[in-house]
Design a protein around this motif. Structure first.
Motif, PDB file in Angstrom:
ATOM      1  N   ASP A  98       0.851  -1.190   0.000  1.00  0.00           N
ATOM      2  CA  ASP A  98       0.000   0.000   0.000  1.00  0.00           C
ATOM      3  C   ASP A  98       0.889   1.244   0.000  1.00  0.00           C
TER       4      ASP A  98
ATOM      5  N   ASP B 100       8.759   0.655  11.436  1.00  0.00           N
ATOM      6  CA  ASP B 100       7.457   1.287  11.219  1.00  0.00           C
ATOM      7  C   ASP B 100       6.753   0.710   9.997  1.00  0.00           C
ATOM      8  N   LEU B 101       7.491   0.455   8.934  1.00  0.00           N
ATOM      9  CA  LEU B 101       6.895  -0.127   7.733  1.00  0.00           C
ATOM     10  C   LEU B 101       6.405  -1.540   8.006  1.00  0.00           C
ATOM     11  N   ASP B 102       7.147  -2.261   8.818  1.00  0.00           N
ATOM     12  CA  ASP B 102       6.743  -3.618   9.171  1.00  0.00           C
ATOM     13  C   ASP B 102       5.465  -3.609  10.001  1.00  0.00           C
ATOM     14  N   GLN B 103       5.388  -2.652  10.933  1.00  0.00           N
ATOM     15  CA  GLN B 103       4.174  -2.538  11.749  1.00  0.00           C
ATOM     16  C   GLN B 103       2.969  -2.161  10.903  1.00  0.00           C
ATOM     17  N   ALA B 104       3.197  -1.373   9.855  1.00  0.00           N
ATOM     18  CA  ALA B 104       2.092  -0.988   8.967  1.00  0.00           C
ATOM     19  C   ALA B 104       1.813  -2.051   7.923  1.00  0.00           C
ATOM     20  N   GLN B 105       2.574  -3.150   7.969  1.00  0.00           N
ATOM     21  CA  GLN B 105       2.425  -4.278   7.054  1.00  0.00           C
ATOM     22  C   GLN B 105       2.543  -3.839   5.586  1.00  0.00           C
ATOM     23  N   VAL B 106       3.551  -2.998   5.340  1.00  0.00           N
ATOM     24  CA  VAL B 106       3.817  -2.516   3.980  1.00  0.00           C
ATOM     25  C   VAL B 106       4.898  -3.389   3.352  1.00  0.00           C
TER      26      VAL B 106
ATOM     27  N   ALA C 228      -0.040   3.788   2.700  1.00  0.00           N
ATOM     28  CA  ALA C 228       0.378   3.375   4.037  1.00  0.00           C
ATOM     29  C   ALA C 228       1.875   3.609   4.231  1.00  0.00           C
TER      30      ALA C 228
ATOM     31  N   GLU D 124       2.435   7.352   4.831  1.00  0.00           N
ATOM     32  CA  GLU D 124       2.107   7.776   6.196  1.00  0.00           C
ATOM     33  C   GLU D 124       3.146   7.291   7.197  1.00  0.00           C
ATOM     34  N   SER D 125       3.734   6.125   6.935  1.00  0.00           N
ATOM     35  CA  SER D 125       4.728   5.571   7.855  1.00  0.00           C
ATOM     36  C   SER D 125       6.015   6.389   7.864  1.00  0.00           C
TER      37      SER D 125
END
Length: 335
Positions: A242, A284-290, A245, A248-249
């Protein structure tokens, strides 16, 4: 070594008809260093070199090379400089050895000294095996090396290289870089004009960016890159990821405008330098599942510097002033 710079130009001006090639150009190069002069076609690079090597007289301003005035002491100066132009100016019907011997004799060396110097230069430039062949059988890189060797017949303290690697393949360019580095290590001062920004980055201790006949920026490669800004984060979102997403991250890390390429799912984010920055962004990207295809922190390049300062890439330009004087006579050296 003296405290005086090897090359000093102040307020150089030169006009061809209605075209102003130089509009108050200033340069300085210390002894035993490489000064890289960058600029697009028509910026005034070749005109500057021709003035500094006594081939042209400036309309205004002054220049000193090796402690001598380029106008009033031109005759003495020509024995203390070498010039390799954009095109190899050697006789293709003579052998490499015969070319170098001929240049030595033009410098009034005795026959024995001209032969000795020719052999020394063939060895230094890795042309011994080719020395007995006519130059028309040489590759482009070999011709350029021979041309540079001819400029060093009298071991001049100051050498001008006007786009010396133009037309060479990557291997030939690397070989020429090695030769230039060795010369500087031995104490030669080099003014190098080039459109290959990685060449200036590799060789030059100081860089001057020229556009419209003026120096618009100068400094070391690192100093020029700092003018563009700090590091930048570049990331490419995977096809299943995304982009919004991801945006934003990373937004909180941005210190300027984020460049968004929706078609290629690519973001360029100006960021402050930090030791753990990349780790934090990845988390942060991992937490946002990007899903990410590519992620890197990069410093500005000299290409970025050039584009920022001039508004166009280094190879662009309309070839005004330099083209007016580029091919009227073969460029050998100011001898």
């Amino acid at each position: 070594m003296t405290n005086a710079p090897a090359i000093l130009a102040e307020g150089l001006q030169k006009t061809y008809g209605k075209t102003q090639a130089l509009a108050g150009l200033d340069l300085i190069a210390e002894e035993g260093t490489v000064l890289g002069v960058l600029g697009p076609n028509g910026a005034g690079k070749t005109t500057t070199v021709r003035i500094l090597t006594t081939l042209l007289k400036p309309d205004a301003g002054r220049a000193m090379v090796a402690g001598l005035d380029v106008v009033t002491q031109a005759e003495q100066l020509r024995a203390r400089i070498g010039l390799t132009g954009q095109y190899a100016a050697v006789d293709e019907y003579l052998t490499g050895y015969e070319n170098l011997k001929m240049f030595g004799q033009l410098y009034h060396l005795s026959g024995a000294n001209a032969r000795r110097r020719a052999k020394e230069l063939l060895e230094r430039f890795d042309l011994v095996e080719a020395g007995g062949r006519t130059v028309k059988t040489y590759s482009g890189g070999m011709r350029r090396r021979l041309d540079l060797a001819a400029s060093l017949i009298m071991m001049p303290p100051v050498l001008f290289l006007d786009e010396p690697t133009t037309g060479l393949d990557p291997r030939g360019r690397l070989a020429m870089w090695k030769v230039i580095s060795d010369l500087v290590h031995d104490g030669t001062t080099v003014l190098l004009t080039t459109q290959y920004l990685e060449e200036a980055d590799q060789l030059a201790q100081q860089i001057a960016v020229v556009d419209h006949g003026r120096v618009i920026a100068k400094g070391t490669a690192d100093e020029l890159k700092t003018q563009v800004g700090g590091e930048r984060l570049e990331l490419t979102v995977g096809r299943g990821g995304d982009l919004n997403a991801a945006l934003e991250s990373v937004r909180k890390y941005s210190v300027g405008e984020i460049q968004i390429d929706s078609e290629h799912r690519h973001l360029i984010v100006p960021v402050k330098k930090g030791t753990n920055l990349l780790v934090e962004i990845v988390r942060d990207l991992d937490q946002a599942q990007v899903e990410i295809d590519d992620l890197a922190l990069r410093r500005p390049t000299l290409d970025d510097v050039f584009l920022t300062l001039t508004g166009h890439a280094a190879e662009e330009g309309n070839a005004l002033s330099d083209k007016l004087v580029s091919d009227k006579t073969p460029q050998r050296s100011a001898r």
